[in-house]
Scaffold this active site. Structure first.
Site, PDB file in Angstrom:
ATOM      1  N   HIS A 163     -17.368 -51.212  52.738  1.00  0.00           N
ATOM      2  CA  HIS A 163     -18.056 -52.513  52.730  1.00  0.00           C
ATOM      3  C   HIS A 163     -17.035 -53.649  52.821  1.00  0.00           C
ATOM      4  CE1 HIS A 163     -21.320 -50.368  50.200  1.00  0.00           C
ATOM      5  NE2 HIS A 163     -21.875 -50.653  51.368  1.00  0.00           N
ATOM      6  N   CYS A 248     -19.687 -53.572  42.561  1.00  0.00           N
ATOM      7  CA  CYS A 248     -20.918 -52.886  42.984  1.00  0.00           C
ATOM      8  C   CYS A 248     -21.757 -52.350  41.824  1.00  0.00           C
ATOM      9  CB  CYS A 248     -20.617 -51.784  43.977  1.00  0.00           C
ATOM     10  SG  CYS A 248     -19.527 -50.550  43.346  1.00  0.00           S
TER      11      CYS A 248
HETATM   12  N1  LIG Z   1     -20.975 -52.171  46.930  1.00  0.00           N
HETATM   13  C1  LIG Z   1     -20.264 -51.074  46.818  1.00  0.00           C
HETATM   14  O1  LIG Z   1     -19.045 -51.098  46.833  1.00  0.00           O
HETATM   15  N2  LIG Z   1     -20.924 -49.927  46.752  1.00  0.00           N
HETATM   16  C2  LIG Z   1     -20.316 -48.655  46.627  1.00  0.00           C
HETATM   17  C3  LIG Z   1     -21.243 -47.606  47.109  1.00  0.00           C
HETATM   18  C4  LIG Z   1     -20.662 -46.245  47.013  1.00  0.00           C
HETATM   19  C5  LIG Z   1     -21.626 -45.136  47.400  1.00  0.00           C
HETATM   20  N3  LIG Z   1     -21.003 -43.874  47.171  1.00  0.00           N
HETATM   21  C6  LIG Z   1     -22.024 -45.239  48.854  1.00  0.00           C
HETATM   22  O2  LIG Z   1     -21.322 -44.672  49.692  1.00  0.00           O
HETATM   23  O3  LIG Z   1     -23.012 -45.881  49.181  1.00  0.00           O
END
Ligand SMILES: NC(=O)NCCC[C@H](N)C(=O)O
Length: 258
Positions: A163, A248
């Site tokens: 992201h 997140c």
């Molecule tokens: N906003 C973020 O940094 N989100 C992390 C999401 C990690 C999750 N394992 C994913 O791949 O969607």
């Protein structure tokens, strides 16, 4: 008074099955992750944030990463349509929670996709990563939702990390910080400061001059302390294995008047 509420969501018992895209899969200890999450929530609470816990989504391994499901601008909560189909069932509980808190609700619609981790707000500027999770239709829909509210939406190519906010966030004075090896176009950001560690690029603003950071970025913590910030660190190692960061694990609601 503006609000100081933070949405969080308890880790799913299936957390260890969470998605991994740019990292090698490592074994995740769900018990330890839950302890780390509790310490993270406590750090927010200790800095004046009222914690609003979204009902758990036990069948969704990545549901603890609540930031990806909703983007706030003013009092409008834009419910996302996550780029990974496996994460789409996460949004229903979050929608219910933000509506209950008095937000106006809007949505990213099929065929658009957008993950909240791709959205960085700096004042009225909203940077949006065009990443593996957020597509062009998602960017267009974000513009359509927020520009009428006064946002200036700037799209940023993101190819090296999951992201936008995996590599770029901002300090309270609006300085954008980032880890250049993981950025496609550092020159897109005015007032930019490079930081020495990948996870050092992820800061969460606690209020005033206080920043929450991962314990995995000690050199960046030292740099920011030397610039006059008070840095609070938390160990979120189990979430970092799944490409998560301090940003997140929560969604802060600062512009609700309740
Ligand atoms: N906003 C973020 O940094 N989100 C992390 C999401 C990690 C999750 N394992 C994913 O791949 O969607």
């Amino acid at each position: 008074m503006p609000s100081k509420k933070a949405l969080v969501r308890r880790p799913s018992p299936r957390l260890a099955e969470g998605l991994v895209t740019h990292a090698e899969r490592q074994k995740v200890d769900v018990g330890l992750a839950t302890e780390q999450w509790e310490a993270y929530v406590e750090a927010l609470r200790a800095h004046g944030w009222e914690i609003c816990e979204v009902e758990g989504a036990d069948d969704c391994p990545d549901s603890v990463f609540v930031e990806d499901t909703v983007v706030l601008f003013r009092n409008v909560a834009l419910i996302t349509r996550p780029g990974s189909a496996s994460r789409r069932p996460e949004t229903a509980g979050v929608e219910e929670a933000v509506a209950g808190l008095g937000c106006s609700v809007n949505w990213i619609w099929d065929p658009g996709t957008l993950d909240g981790g791709d959205v960085l707000k700096v004042g009225d500027t909203v940077y949006v990563g065009r990443s593996g999770r957020t597509d062009a239709a998602g960017v267009q829909q974000l513009r359509a939702a927020f520009e009428p509210l006064g946002a200036r939406v700037v799209a940023v190519p993101v190819s090296k990390v999951l992201h936008l906010k995996s590599a770029v966030t901002a300090l309270p004075d609006g300085t954008v910080i980032g880890h250049i090896p993981k950025m496609d176009r550092p020159s897109l950001f005015p007032g930019f400061l490079a930081v020495p560690e990948e996870s050092g690029a992820q800061v969460l603003l606690l209020g005033g001059h206080q920043l929450l950071m991962a314990a995995s970025a000690p050199k960046t913590a030292e740099l920011l302390t030397d610039l006059g910030y008070e840095v609070v660190t938390v160990d979120i190692g189990e979430f970092e294995k799944l490409e998560g960061s301090v940003t997140c694990l929560s969604v802060r609601l600062r512009e609700l008047y309740a």
